[in-house]
Scaffold this motif. Sequence first.
Motif, short mmCIF file in Angstrom:
data_model
loop_
_atom_site.label_atom_id
_atom_site.label_comp_id
_atom_site.label_asym_id
_atom_site.label_seq_id
_atom_site.Cartn_x
_atom_site.Cartn_y
_atom_site.Cartn_z
N LYS A 29 -11.98 -17.56 4.50
CA LYS A 29 -10.78 -16.77 4.25
C LYS A 29 -9.81 -17.52 3.34
O LYS A 29 -8.84 -18.10 3.80
N LYS A 48 -5.95 -6.18 13.11
CA LYS A 48 -7.20 -6.93 13.05
C LYS A 48 -7.00 -8.41 12.74
O LYS A 48 -7.90 -9.21 12.95
N GLU A 49 -5.80 -8.79 12.21
CA GLU A 49 -5.61 -10.14 11.73
C GLU A 49 -4.22 -10.68 12.09
O GLU A 49 -3.27 -9.92 12.21
N ARG A 107 -5.09 -15.42 6.29
CA ARG A 107 -5.40 -14.53 7.40
C ARG A 107 -6.33 -15.20 8.40
O ARG A 107 -7.21 -15.98 8.03
N ASN A 109 -8.72 -13.84 11.76
CA ASN A 109 -9.20 -12.74 12.59
C ASN A 109 -8.60 -12.83 13.99
O ASN A 109 -8.48 -13.91 14.55
#
Length: 235
Positions: A29, A48-49, A107, A109
């Motif tokens: 990422k 989601k992040e 980011r 997860n």
Amino acid sequence: MKNEIWYLDDFDFYKILCPYKLEDHIKKKPNDIFSKNQFLFMEKDPCKEIILIDKGKVKIGHYDHEGNETVISFLGKGEILGQMALLGETKHRAFAQVMEDGTQVCRMNVNKAKELTRDYVPFALEINRRIGNHVRKLERRIELLMCKNVKTRMLEFLYDLGKDYGRPRDGGIWISHNLTQSDIAALLGTSRKSASLCLNELEEEGLIEFDRRHIFLIHPQQLSQLISKQKAQNA
């Protein structure tokens, strides 16, 4: 990638996360770079992040049914978004819009963040502290908007800004910031003209000095006393 990417106030992830985990995360990422007015996410998008701002400024807000925008906050380098997903939120309650060209974010997860929260105590403690601060700031935002007097809102906003981001200097408090007068007006729920007039009035009264990047609270104690007086008058 610069070391400050994972730096949140006094909490340095480089010193805490296992190096192999961090290197693995960077490879998977890398930093994302955004242009002004791009959205990181919209209201009701899935959470989601966890997003960390490495550079630039991001506006958080929402739109009513008529499309009118309400600004909740402006976030800058070292601040995070999406942390409420760790408490079970599945959809974003606000939008996040980039306010400066070249804004960079990193980011993580949500599942990875949950794993770290579960397995690594320092990470969990810092995330909990961040969530607590987030809730307190929202509460203060509501309190400010409930004040009918713009000057009272401005005084409390500056006082809070000094507590959160200021440092002592020459008997006062020096605040470095990246907020425009339009940003401040949006946060106070007033017009840019009203915000500008209020800032100029406080400067003429010898309470503050300000420019595009700095605000100096000359007499913090006097500012606190004036807030109490304004509240009494508005009661």
